[in-house]
Design an enzyme around this catalytic site. Structure first.
Site, PDB file in Angstrom:
ATOM      1  N   CYS A 286       0.895  -1.258  -0.081  1.00 10.60           N
ATOM      2  CA  CYS A 286      -0.145   0.027   0.165  1.00 10.60           C
ATOM      3  C   CYS A 286       1.132   1.310   0.033  1.00 10.60           C
ATOM      4  O   CYS A 286       0.781   2.104  -0.770  1.00 10.60           O
ATOM      5  CB  CYS A 286      -1.171  -0.036   1.193  1.00 10.60           C
ATOM      6  SG  CYS A 286      -1.980   1.464   1.265  1.00 10.60           S
ATOM      7  N   CYS A 287       1.949   1.375   0.945  1.00 12.12           N
ATOM      8  CA  CYS A 287       2.999   2.379   1.088  1.00 12.12           C
ATOM      9  C   CYS A 287       3.535   2.580  -0.350  1.00 12.12           C
ATOM     10  O   CYS A 287       3.792   3.481  -0.761  1.00 12.12           O
ATOM     11  CB  CYS A 287       3.864   2.409   1.913  1.00 12.12           C
ATOM     12  SG  CYS A 287       3.105   2.808   3.691  1.00 12.12           S
TER      13      CYS A 287
ATOM     14  N   CYS B 185      -1.218   8.509   7.524  1.00 15.15           N
ATOM     15  CA  CYS B 185      -2.710   8.114   7.174  1.00 15.15           C
ATOM     16  C   CYS B 185      -3.485   7.618   8.120  1.00 15.15           C
ATOM     17  O   CYS B 185      -2.893   7.057   8.999  1.00 15.15           O
ATOM     18  CB  CYS B 185      -2.280   6.961   5.965  1.00 15.15           C
ATOM     19  SG  CYS B 185      -1.533   7.545   4.455  1.00 15.15           S
TER      20      CYS B 185
ATOM     21  N   CYS C 172      -3.465   4.034   9.656  1.00 10.37           N
ATOM     22  CA  CYS C 172      -2.319   3.448  10.041  1.00 10.37           C
ATOM     23  C   CYS C 172      -1.799   4.304  11.243  1.00 10.37           C
ATOM     24  O   CYS C 172      -0.377   4.360  11.544  1.00 10.37           O
ATOM     25  CB  CYS C 172      -1.211   3.192   8.974  1.00 10.37           C
ATOM     26  SG  CYS C 172      -1.664   2.382   7.794  1.00 10.37           S
TER      27      CYS C 172
ATOM     28  N   CYS D 235       7.640   3.987   6.081  1.00  8.07           N
ATOM     29  CA  CYS D 235       6.618   3.985   5.002  1.00  8.07           C
ATOM     30  C   CYS D 235       7.532   3.719   3.476  1.00  8.07           C
ATOM     31  O   CYS D 235       7.073   3.352   2.623  1.00  8.07           O
ATOM     32  CB  CYS D 235       5.913   5.156   4.622  1.00  8.07           C
ATOM     33  SG  CYS D 235       6.694   6.598   4.412  1.00  8.07           S
TER      34      CYS D 235
HETATM   35 FE1  SF4 Z   1      -1.334   2.686   2.769  1.00 14.62          FE
HETATM   36 FE2  SF4 Z   1      -1.202   3.035   5.430  1.00 14.62          FE
HETATM   37 FE3  SF4 Z   1       0.791   3.401   3.990  1.00 14.62          FE
HETATM   38 FE4  SF4 Z   1      -0.806   5.100   3.892  1.00 14.62          FE
HETATM   39  S1  SF4 Z   1       0.493   4.585   5.914  1.00 14.62           S
HETATM   40  S2  SF4 Z   1      -0.049   4.402   2.155  1.00 14.62           S
HETATM   41  S3  SF4 Z   1      -2.723   3.919   4.312  1.00 14.62           S
HETATM   42  S4  SF4 Z   1      -0.073   1.360   4.395  1.00 14.62           S
END
Ligand code: SF4
EC number: 1.8.4.10
Length: 235
Positions: free
Chosen positions: A122-123, A205, A208, A231
């Site tokens: 996701c990151c 985010c 998280c 991240c």
């Molecule tokens: Fe995705 Fe969480 Fe990374 Fe944001 S901090 S990009 S929601 S995994």
């Protein structure tokens, strides 16, 4: 040395490492002055909109400086509000980067809540890739990293080499403490994210990030309960 688009990565790396040594004891403004003098318009500040301290410092050295913000689509509304306020009242040029896919498009391809199942992916999709693309035009970028934030940041150089992006990475407040940040915010009336007044010590985010508990380090509320601490933007 005059830096141009044609300056080789090897020369930039040597320049960064030398500047890191030379500027270790310099003030944040002196470090930013070096970055602006060396890179001109090919220098930008990145901001998570936790606060606008580095953007404020950089705008004192270079009014209208580019401030790059990564809108992952998962931010708290307070973070977007801080971005809008910075854009409205400060002498900076806010540039908002977005991932290739909206959250809905990502959900359709990878399934919902990828952040719970595979936060690294996701990151990578929502932070690392868009920043890599957004920084293409720059030779150097500034961050708000501080050595006292967490053990993983304890050795942050004030100027270093970003191997992943082949760019010079400037951390003008690396040596600052939280007290230094608080004093600067008070003295200059710098915009800060309202969540900092609501138990959050580090703002990322929404899915998280949680509030920190008494005695925890500032980044303990990020990806809490997981081994993940960064991240991918700074590692
Ligand atoms: Fe995705 Fe969480 Fe990374 Fe944001 S901090 S990009 S929601 S995994």
């Amino acid at each position: 040395m005059t830096v141009t688009q044609d300056t080789t990565a090897a020369d930039l790396k040597a320049l960064a490492e030398q500047a890191g040594r030379d500027l270790e004891d310099a003030s944040a403004l002196e470090i930013l002055r070096w970055a602006v003098d060396t890179f001109g318009d090919r220098f930008c500040v990145t901001s998570s909109m936790e606060d606008a301290v580095v953007a404020h410092l950089a705008s004192r050295v270079k009014p209208g400086v580019d401030v790059v913000f990564l809108d992952t689509g998962y931010h708290f509304e307070e973070t977007i509000g801080t971005r809008d306020a910075v854009d409205a009242v400060m002498d900076v040029n806010v540039i908002t980067l977005t991932p290739r896919q909206t959250v809905a498009e990502q959900d359709a391809e990878y399934g919902p809540k990828l952040h719970d199942r595979d936060p690294d992916l996701c990151c990578a999709l929502r932070k690392v890739k868009p920043l890599e693309e957004g920084l293409t035009a720059y030779g150097a970028w500034a961050t708000g990293l501080r050595r006292d934030e967490s053990p993983t940041r304890a050795n942050t150089p004030v100027v270093g080499w970003d191997e992943k992006r082949q760019k010079v990475k400037v951390s003008p407040i690396a040596r600052w403490t939280q007290d230094d940040v608080d004093a600067y915010v008070t003295e200059h009336g710098v915009l800060t994210n309202p969540l900092l007044m609501d138990g959050y010590a580090s703002v990322g985010c929404a899915p998280c990030t949680r509030r920190v508990l008494e005695g925890e380090d500032a980044r303990a509320g990020r990806w809490a309960g997981r081994a993940k601490t960064e991240c991918g933007l700074h590692g």
